[in-house]
Motif scaffolding. Structure first.
Motif, PDB file in Angstrom:
ATOM      1  N   UNK A  59      38.839  78.192 -26.868  1.00 22.67           N
ATOM      2  CA  UNK A  59      38.057  78.810 -25.799  1.00 22.67           C
ATOM      3  C   UNK A  59      38.922  79.489 -24.748  1.00 22.67           C
ATOM      4  N   UNK A  60      40.224  79.601 -25.050  1.00 17.05           N
ATOM      5  CA  UNK A  60      41.119  80.311 -24.148  1.00 17.05           C
ATOM      6  C   UNK A  60      41.777  79.463 -23.090  1.00 17.05           C
ATOM      7  N   UNK A  61      41.598  78.143 -23.174  1.00 15.23           N
ATOM      8  CA  UNK A  61      42.214  77.245 -22.205  1.00 15.23           C
ATOM      9  C   UNK A  61      43.589  76.777 -22.697  1.00 15.23           C
ATOM     10  N   UNK A  62      44.180  75.833 -21.958  1.00 20.58           N
ATOM     11  CA  UNK A  62      45.526  75.371 -22.260  1.00 20.58           C
ATOM     12  C   UNK A  62      45.512  73.963 -22.842  1.00 20.58           C
ATOM     13  N   UNK A  63      46.532  73.668 -23.616  1.00 19.19           N
ATOM     14  CA  UNK A  63      46.816  72.317 -24.080  1.00 19.19           C
ATOM     15  C   UNK A  63      48.215  71.981 -23.581  1.00 19.19           C
ATOM     16  N   UNK A  64      48.285  71.210 -22.499  1.00 18.63           N
ATOM     17  CA  UNK A  64      49.566  70.885 -21.872  1.00 18.63           C
ATOM     18  C   UNK A  64      50.044  69.514 -22.326  1.00 18.63           C
ATOM     19  N   UNK A  65      51.344  69.297 -22.187  1.00 17.82           N
ATOM     20  CA  UNK A  65      51.974  68.006 -22.467  1.00 17.82           C
ATOM     21  C   UNK A  65      52.607  67.509 -21.177  1.00 17.82           C
ATOM     22  N   UNK A  66      52.606  66.192 -20.958  1.00 22.70           N
ATOM     23  CA  UNK A  66      53.243  65.629 -19.772  1.00 22.70           C
ATOM     24  C   UNK A  66      53.880  64.293 -20.101  1.00 22.70           C
ATOM     25  N   UNK A  67      55.111  64.093 -19.609  1.00 20.67           N
ATOM     26  CA  UNK A  67      55.786  62.826 -19.844  1.00 20.67           C
ATOM     27  C   UNK A  67      57.133  62.783 -19.157  1.00 20.67           C
ATOM     28  N   UNK A  68      57.727  61.609 -19.167  1.00 19.85           N
ATOM     29  CA  UNK A  68      59.047  61.393 -18.571  1.00 19.85           C
ATOM     30  C   UNK A  68      59.914  60.625 -19.553  1.00 19.85           C
ATOM     31  N   UNK A  69      61.220  60.775 -19.426  1.00 17.53           N
ATOM     32  CA  UNK A  69      62.146  60.008 -20.255  1.00 17.53           C
ATOM     33  C   UNK A  69      61.935  60.237 -21.739  1.00 17.53           C
ATOM     34  N   UNK A  70      62.051  59.159 -22.520  1.00 14.91           N
ATOM     35  CA  UNK A  70      61.925  59.265 -23.974  1.00 14.91           C
ATOM     36  C   UNK A  70      60.557  59.781 -24.389  1.00 14.91           C
ATOM     37  N   UNK A  71      59.512  59.333 -23.715  1.00  6.60           N
ATOM     38  CA  UNK A  71      58.167  59.818 -24.033  1.00  6.60           C
ATOM     39  C   UNK A  71      58.063  61.313 -23.782  1.00  6.60           C
ATOM     40  N   UNK A  72      58.661  61.769 -22.683  1.00 10.10           N
ATOM     41  CA  UNK A  72      58.670  63.189 -22.387  1.00 10.10           C
ATOM     42  C   UNK A  72      59.417  63.992 -23.437  1.00 10.10           C
ATOM     43  N   UNK A  73      60.499  63.428 -23.958  1.00  9.43           N
ATOM     44  CA  UNK A  73      61.255  64.118 -24.995  1.00  9.43           C
ATOM     45  C   UNK A  73      60.437  64.272 -26.273  1.00  9.43           C
ATOM     46  N   UNK A  74      59.662  63.245 -26.628  1.00  9.99           N
ATOM     47  CA  UNK A  74      58.808  63.350 -27.803  1.00  9.99           C
ATOM     48  C   UNK A  74      57.743  64.427 -27.591  1.00  9.99           C
ATOM     49  N   UNK A  75      57.187  64.461 -26.391  1.00 11.05           N
ATOM     50  CA  UNK A  75      56.200  65.484 -26.068  1.00 11.05           C
ATOM     51  C   UNK A  75      56.819  66.876 -26.127  1.00 11.05           C
ATOM     52  N   UNK A  76      58.016  67.008 -25.564  1.00  3.46           N
ATOM     53  CA  UNK A  76      58.706  68.303 -25.554  1.00  3.46           C
ATOM     54  C   UNK A  76      58.997  68.784 -26.964  1.00  3.46           C
ATOM     55  N   UNK A  77      59.440  67.874 -27.829  1.00  2.00           N
ATOM     56  CA  UNK A  77      59.759  68.254 -29.208  1.00  2.00           C
ATOM     57  C   UNK A  77      58.534  68.833 -29.903  1.00  2.00           C
ATOM     58  N   UNK A  78      57.381  68.233 -29.679  1.00  2.00           N
ATOM     59  CA  UNK A  78      56.160  68.744 -30.301  1.00  2.00           C
ATOM     60  C   UNK A  78      55.743  70.065 -29.666  1.00  2.00           C
ATOM     61  N   UNK A  79      55.799  70.116 -28.360  1.00  2.00           N
ATOM     62  CA  UNK A  79      55.381  71.304 -27.624  1.00  2.00           C
ATOM     63  C   UNK A  79      56.177  72.549 -28.047  1.00  2.00           C
ATOM     64  N   UNK A  80      57.483  72.394 -28.161  1.00  2.00           N
ATOM     65  CA  UNK A  80      58.339  73.542 -28.460  1.00  2.00           C
ATOM     66  C   UNK A  80      58.120  74.105 -29.856  1.00  2.00           C
TER      67      UNK A  80
END
Length: 297
Positions: A59-80
């Motif tokens: 519908x044109x909206x966003x799917x964001x990721x949020x996290x810190x530390x190791x959890x943030x790194x897992x989120x970043x890996x998927x996001x990128x």
């Protein structure tokens, strides 16, 4: 901290420092396998999360990721990976990582406790009504992640909360909670191990289902990519040839006509003109199967 399951002592930890290397590695491997198995009970929750995220993106909206530390790194890996795998523009999938780019080179714990950073990152990402935010915290209580989740929810976003311990604040406030109950780590509190393994698997599954729902996967092929280097051009040509039934020369010619875009190239190789291919994909909302069923004259 002592009450957090991720901080508790693992049964295999006793005497670990004095155990032979083979025993240590065996314990670690067993724990990793158990962490992977912990994702199975979360499949219904991951399905609901993926459907919500796909709907938002569709519908044109966003799917964001949020996290810190190791959890943030897992989120970043998927996001990128989303742009390269599914052709989703990066501005539609912002990453909110505690501490930003500087923390990727030298992670410090203080940034995950700073609510001002969370609010600034949320504003920068422009999260609002209709968006989905995937918030990830092994403990389920990371301040940065909780502030993002609470504030984004107040602004009308749907919150997917992924945590590795039951009864946590993140799971309680999430619209779509996903529990990955990995239990204590072999190295107490080192959630880059079992918890992160389960998170990585869950995020892989969630984002792949999102890609499928958006029509970016067909018969296991990545069809919403733009081939812009030698490796991708070769891969794209094989995809176009396999899905269209045409030869490699026809596939490469079709890709040349589309600037490397796979979906329309498949249709062109199957007999469509560029304009007919574009019309068919528009009618099918970008899904290749119904577009391929079109009779091109």
């Amino acid at each position: 901290m002592a009450n957090r399951r991720t901080e508790a002592s693992h049964p295999a930890a006793q005497g670990l420092h004095a155990a032979p290397a083979a025993v240590v590695l065996g314990h670690l491997l067993t724990a990793q396998v158990a962490a992977a198995a912990s994702v199975a009970p979360a499949l219904p929750a991951l399905e609901a999360a993926a459907e919500a995220a796909a709907q938002a993106l569709g519908q044109g909206h966003k799917m964001a990721y949020a996290g810190a530390g190791s959890s943030g790194l897992m989120a970043l890996a998927d996001c990128l990976e989303l742009a390269g795998t599914f052709g989703i523009p990066p501005d539609r999938t912002p990453m909110l990582f505690a501490g930003g780019a500087a923390a990727l080179l030298h992670m410090t714990g203080a940034v995950e406790d700073d609510p001002a950073l969370a609010l600034a990152d949320l504003d920068r990402a422009g999260i609002g009504a209709g968006d989905v935010v995937i918030c990830i915290s092994a403990s389920g209580g990371t301040p940065y992640t909780l502030v993002v989740a609470e504030t984004a929810r107040d602004r009308g976003a749907t919150i997917i909360g992924i945590a590795n311990a039951p009864g946590t604040r993140l799971l309680a406030l999430a619209d779509l909670p996903v529990l990955l109950d990995t239990g204590p780590e072999v190295i107490a509190g080192s959630t880059r191990m079992g918890a992160a393994t389960a998170q990585k698997i869950a995020l892989n599954m969630l984002s792949v289902l999102v890609g499928i729902r958006l029509g970016h996967v067909h018969d296991g092929y990545m069809v919403n990519v733009i081939a812009d280097n030698a490796k991708l051009i070769d891969r794209a040509a094989r995809i176009v040839a396999n899905l269209s039934g045409a030869g490699m020369d026809a596939a490469r010619d079709a890709l040349a006509q589309t600037g490397g875009a796979v979906k329309p190239a498949v249709l062109i190789a199957a007999g469509a003109t560029p304009s007919a291919a574009a019309k068919a994909l528009h009618a099918s909302h970008g899904h290749l199967a119904p577009a391929l069923a079109t009779k091109f004259s």
